[in-house]
Design a protein around this motif. Structure first.
Motif, PDB file in Angstrom:
ATOM      1  N   PRO A   1     -12.800  -1.747 -14.480  1.00  0.00           N
ATOM      2  CA  PRO A   1     -12.214  -3.029 -14.900  1.00  0.00           C
ATOM      3  C   PRO A   1     -11.110  -2.887 -15.928  1.00  0.00           C
ATOM      4  O   PRO A   1     -10.149  -3.662 -15.925  1.00  0.00           O
ATOM      5  N   ALA A   2     -11.219  -1.911 -16.840  1.00  0.00           N
ATOM      6  CA  ALA A   2     -10.183  -1.751 -17.857  1.00  0.00           C
ATOM      7  C   ALA A   2      -8.858  -1.332 -17.224  1.00  0.00           C
ATOM      8  O   ALA A   2      -7.782  -1.816 -17.612  1.00  0.00           O
ATOM      9  N   VAL A   3      -8.937  -0.429 -16.249  1.00  0.00           N
ATOM     10  CA  VAL A   3      -7.732   0.024 -15.551  1.00  0.00           C
ATOM     11  C   VAL A   3      -7.079  -1.150 -14.830  1.00  0.00           C
ATOM     12  O   VAL A   3      -5.862  -1.352 -14.898  1.00  0.00           O
ATOM     13  N   TRP A   4      -7.921  -1.940 -14.138  1.00  0.00           N
ATOM     14  CA  TRP A   4      -7.372  -3.074 -13.406  1.00  0.00           C
ATOM     15  C   TRP A   4      -6.764  -4.105 -14.350  1.00  0.00           C
ATOM     16  O   TRP A   4      -5.683  -4.636 -14.098  1.00  0.00           O
ATOM     17  N   ALA A   5      -7.449  -4.411 -15.442  1.00  0.00           N
ATOM     18  CA  ALA A   5      -6.952  -5.420 -16.379  1.00  0.00           C
ATOM     19  C   ALA A   5      -5.602  -5.006 -16.956  1.00  0.00           C
ATOM     20  O   ALA A   5      -4.682  -5.825 -17.080  1.00  0.00           O
TER      21      ALA A   5
END
Length: 471
Positions: A208-212
């Motif tokens: 999720p951090a990469v996507w955000a």
């Protein structure tokens, strides 16, 4: 690569000599579809239907996949495939109608609105070719327009709502852009909410951090590219922002997509390959190994949800999650009939149901909606809140859900022996979800019981929960 005129070798406009069919298989066609979607949404009747009935905001990846699959079927060289898909689309659209916030009616079978959808696809495809350095000459453009009119005729039975010739098309197109389109809620949602809040594709849900971080950087760029690609007359009239450098960015995006199409391996730049990376329900092509290593999420995430866990009432927590992830298809925070209709449309599309089974499925969902309204919609406003559903889910009647399960059982029990064997069970999940799951050997009663218990959030199911599992 340049599209120039030539001698037609096939009478079928979607045969080997078609211009449109190969373009729709290229990933760069997504730029044309995005531009067309904005121009469609700006049409008052289409925009209203999208806001009230579509799942494009809450399920953009699923919507993209379904659009690609439907377009592929409608452009299939086999007329039987085209006619079957057209009939399916017409049945689904016939169930969509209502009024917008200003009291203006809309109808999914509106032929003028359908003609405008095809018009935007034509103009956006022409624009894509031009901005990609692959401009169409006069004869190729005429042929492409004729193919789009044939495309409309496949869906609508007639092409009379689009001008008969390319020369007549442009005044029609300019009139709609300058006099009919509006900067409505649907346009704003696509430009300013869809990109900033789009959920991670399944391949990145474990990061999720990469996507955000990637979304935060990419969303303003995508918005700028989308606005810069729109007709200037429309952008000026509705006061869309003219961002510095946006046109250069837009032209670079189109040229970059064209260069990738020309120089990268064909398997990497086809639309189905990109969808395979984004959506585990699609065939992954060369991305299959990467996608499997990165992990899979649900192919039908909004139709199935795992049982609750942790502190609190398991049934209530599961029902609450079920409401958020499954029932609220349109993402407006409440449950309405369009949400259940969207669920039925998705199942019918995934299983490619015939008219009779599709009608049974919609009737079953309508029965479930009547039960939900009778039990939960105290003020009769046609809306059920998350709290109302979560508090009473375990006590709700299940007749409608039983009818939904009956339809699924009947289409799965291919030999009609009253039992779903292991092969039929695997076929159901392979057809609908592109997953190989072991199971089967159950009677109608057992199948229906499991389905109803799971869909009401009362019982865990390894098979259905695995559709949400990653890794």
């Amino acid at each position: 690569m340049s599209h120039t005129s030539g001698t037609r070798q096939d009478a079928d406009p979607f045969g080997p000599d078609s211009l449109l069919r190969p373009l729709t298989h290229e990933a760069r066609w997504g730029l044309a579809v995005l531009r067309a979607a904005l121009l469609e949404a700006a049409h008052p009747r289409i925009g209203a239907a999208l806001m009230e009935n579509s799942t494009f905001l809450t399920h953009p990846w699923r919507r993209l996949r379904n659009t690609a699959v439907s377009a592929r079927r409608l452009l299939d060289p086999d007329p039987r495939v085209r006619d079957r898909e057209a009939a399916r689309i017409n049945r689904l659209h016939a169930r969509i109608s209502g009024t917008d916030a200003r009291g203006r009616p809309y109808d999914g079978s509106d032929r003028d609105a359908r003609a405008w959808v095809v018009a935007t696809l034509f103009d956006s495809t022409v624009t894509m070719c031009r901005l990609s350095g692959d401009a169409l000459d006069a004869e190729a453009m005429r042929r492409l327009y004729d193919e789009h009119r044939t495309f409309l005729a496949v869906i609508d039975g007639t092409a009379e709502h689009l001008p008969a010739t390319l020369r007549e098309f442009w005044p029609y197109y300019d009139h709609v852009v300058e006099r009919v389109l509006e900067n409505n809620e649907a346009v704003g949602v696509i430009l300013y909410r869809l990109f900033t809040g789009v959920p991670a594709p399944p391949v990145l849900r474990g990061h999720p951090a990469v996507w955000a971080a990637g979304r935060a950087m990419a969303s303003p760029l995508v918005t700028a590219i989308a606005i810069a690609s729109l007709p200037e007359a429309f952008s000026r009239r509705v006061a869309l922002p003219d961002l510095p450098g946006a046109r250069t960015l837009m032209q670079s995006a189109y040229l970059g997509a064209a260069l990738a199409t020309r120089h990268l391996p064909q398997g990497w730049t086809r639309l189905d390959a990109v969808l395979g990376l984004l959506d585990p329900s699609s065939d992954g092509g060369p991305w299959e190994t990467i996608r499997r290593q990165a992990g899979k999420a649900a192919a039908l995430v909004r139709l199935l949800a795992p049982a609750g866990d942790g502190d609190g009432s398991p049934a209530t927590r599961s029902a609450d999650r079920f409401f958020a992830e499954v029932l609220d298809q349109t993402g407006d925070g409440v449950l309405r009939w369009p949400d259940l209709a969207a669920m039925a449309r998705e199942i019918a599309t995934r299983l490619d149901l015939g008219e009779q089974d599709e009608e049974r499925l919609f009737q079953a969902y309508a029965a479930w909606w009547s039960e939900l309204q009778a039990a939960l919609d105290r003020d009769g406003d046609g809306r059920i809140t998350r709290d109302e559903y979560a508090a009473a889910a375990a006590r709700l009647p299940g007749t409608g859900l039983i009818r939904v399960a009956d339809v699924l059982f009947d289409v799965t029990d291919a030999d009609g022996d009253g039992t779903i064997d292991a092969a039929e069970y695997r076929a159901l999940f392979r057809t609908a979800f592109h997953r190989d799951l072991e199971g089967g050997g159950c009677s109608r009663g057992a199948f229906v019981g499991r389905f109803v218990s799971f869909m009401s959030g009362q019982q865990h199911s390894v098979a259905y929960t695995s559709l949400l599992a990653s890794g």
